[in-house]
Motif scaffolding. Structure first.
Motif, short mmCIF file in Angstrom:
data_model
loop_
_atom_site.label_atom_id
_atom_site.label_comp_id
_atom_site.label_asym_id
_atom_site.label_seq_id
_atom_site.Cartn_x
_atom_site.Cartn_y
_atom_site.Cartn_z
N GLY A 40 24.77 -45.12 -19.01
CA GLY A 40 24.88 -44.39 -17.59
C GLY A 40 26.03 -43.71 -17.58
O GLY A 40 26.11 -42.66 -18.48
N ALA A 41 26.78 -43.72 -16.58
CA ALA A 41 28.00 -42.96 -16.37
C ALA A 41 29.07 -43.36 -17.70
O ALA A 41 29.79 -42.13 -18.11
CB ALA A 41 28.72 -43.39 -15.30
N VAL A 42 28.89 -44.42 -18.19
CA VAL A 42 29.65 -44.62 -19.51
C VAL A 42 28.82 -44.96 -20.76
O VAL A 42 27.77 -45.50 -20.36
CB VAL A 42 30.51 -46.14 -19.21
N ASP A 43 29.00 -44.10 -21.81
CA ASP A 43 27.98 -44.21 -22.80
C ASP A 43 28.01 -45.44 -23.47
O ASP A 43 28.97 -46.26 -23.64
CB ASP A 43 27.98 -42.93 -23.67
N LEU A 44 27.13 -45.63 -24.48
CA LEU A 44 26.78 -46.93 -25.40
C LEU A 44 28.10 -47.11 -26.11
O LEU A 44 28.52 -48.24 -26.35
CB LEU A 44 25.53 -46.92 -26.10
N LYS A 45 28.49 -46.02 -26.76
CA LYS A 45 29.54 -46.54 -27.60
C LYS A 45 30.90 -46.79 -27.23
O LYS A 45 31.49 -47.74 -27.42
CB LYS A 45 30.06 -45.09 -28.54
N THR A 46 31.18 -46.23 -26.02
CA THR A 46 32.28 -46.54 -25.04
C THR A 46 31.96 -48.01 -24.57
O THR A 46 33.04 -49.06 -24.58
CB THR A 46 32.60 -45.69 -23.86
N LYS A 47 30.99 -48.43 -24.12
CA LYS A 47 30.70 -49.78 -23.92
C LYS A 47 30.84 -50.86 -24.99
O LYS A 47 31.50 -51.88 -24.72
CB LYS A 47 29.24 -49.87 -23.40
N GLU A 48 30.42 -50.73 -26.12
CA GLU A 48 30.86 -51.35 -27.33
C GLU A 48 32.21 -51.34 -27.64
O GLU A 48 32.77 -52.35 -28.09
CB GLU A 48 30.00 -50.87 -28.37
N LEU A 49 32.80 -50.34 -27.55
CA LEU A 49 34.41 -50.15 -27.87
C LEU A 49 34.99 -51.29 -26.64
O LEU A 49 35.95 -51.88 -27.10
CB LEU A 49 34.99 -48.88 -27.53
N ILE A 50 34.62 -51.34 -25.47
CA ILE A 50 35.02 -52.12 -24.66
C ILE A 50 34.87 -53.54 -24.70
O ILE A 50 35.59 -54.43 -24.49
CB ILE A 50 34.52 -51.83 -23.13
N SER A 51 33.53 -53.72 -25.42
CA SER A 51 33.17 -55.10 -26.05
C SER A 51 34.20 -55.60 -26.97
O SER A 51 34.41 -56.88 -27.08
CB SER A 51 31.73 -55.23 -26.28
N VAL A 52 34.30 -54.67 -27.95
CA VAL A 52 35.39 -55.07 -29.01
C VAL A 52 36.57 -55.69 -28.54
O VAL A 52 37.13 -56.61 -28.88
CB VAL A 52 35.35 -54.04 -30.09
N ALA A 53 37.09 -54.76 -27.42
CA ALA A 53 38.42 -55.27 -26.93
C ALA A 53 38.27 -56.38 -26.07
O ALA A 53 39.28 -57.32 -26.28
CB ALA A 53 38.85 -54.21 -25.88
N ILE A 54 37.52 -56.78 -25.41
CA ILE A 54 37.30 -58.27 -24.74
C ILE A 54 37.08 -59.10 -25.74
O ILE A 54 37.82 -60.25 -25.75
CB ILE A 54 36.14 -57.96 -23.78
N GLY A 55 36.19 -59.33 -26.87
CA GLY A 55 36.13 -59.94 -28.08
C GLY A 55 37.63 -60.32 -28.37
O GLY A 55 38.18 -61.45 -28.76
N CYS A 56 38.38 -59.41 -28.92
CA CYS A 56 39.57 -59.55 -29.37
C CYS A 56 40.45 -60.13 -28.29
O CYS A 56 41.24 -61.24 -28.69
CB CYS A 56 40.17 -58.24 -30.04
#
Length: 116
Positions: A40-56
């Motif tokens: 959407g306003a945030v692309d898939l790659k950015t959402k996955e990078l956010i997810s990596v950070a949350i996972g860490c």
């Protein structure tokens, strides 16, 4: 040292197996994921990078492995993934750093070649 490819396969396979006996719950979870990761306003790659950070930050081993794979699949680079993890370290301190320099690094090393 972790076998991150085995962890990835265990997670994905586990969802499939659980879905055989708990179809409604697994499908609801997968539907939520599908909606959250829809570009959407945030692309898939950015959402996955956010997810990596949350996972860490949360020290979720399967989240780190899965979302590192998905971030690379979405076109993220090693440097982008590591920088995302460093944001987690800013909030999570030593424990987030420990996961970043071990499991995250192993995941990037293992999966990076899959998308070149």
């Amino acid at each position: 040292m972790h076998n991150v490819r085995e962890m990835l396969n265990d997670f994905v396979g586990g969802l499939g197996t659980l879905g055989e006996t708990n179809e409604e719950a697994v499908n609801a979870f997968m539907g939520l994921l599908g909606a959250a990761y829809e570009p959407g306003a945030v692309d898939l790659k950015t959402k996955e990078l956010i997810s990596v950070a949350i996972g860490c930050y949360n020290r979720c081993e399967y989240c780190i492995v899965y979302h590192t794979y998905k971030a690379l699949e979405a076109g993220a680079t090693r440097q982008e993934i590591i920088e995302s993890a460093m944001v987690a370290v800013a909030f999570g301190g030593g424990p987030s750093m420990a996961y970043s320099v071990t499991l995250l690094k192993e995941s990037i090393d293992e999966f990076e070649g899959d998308f070149k």
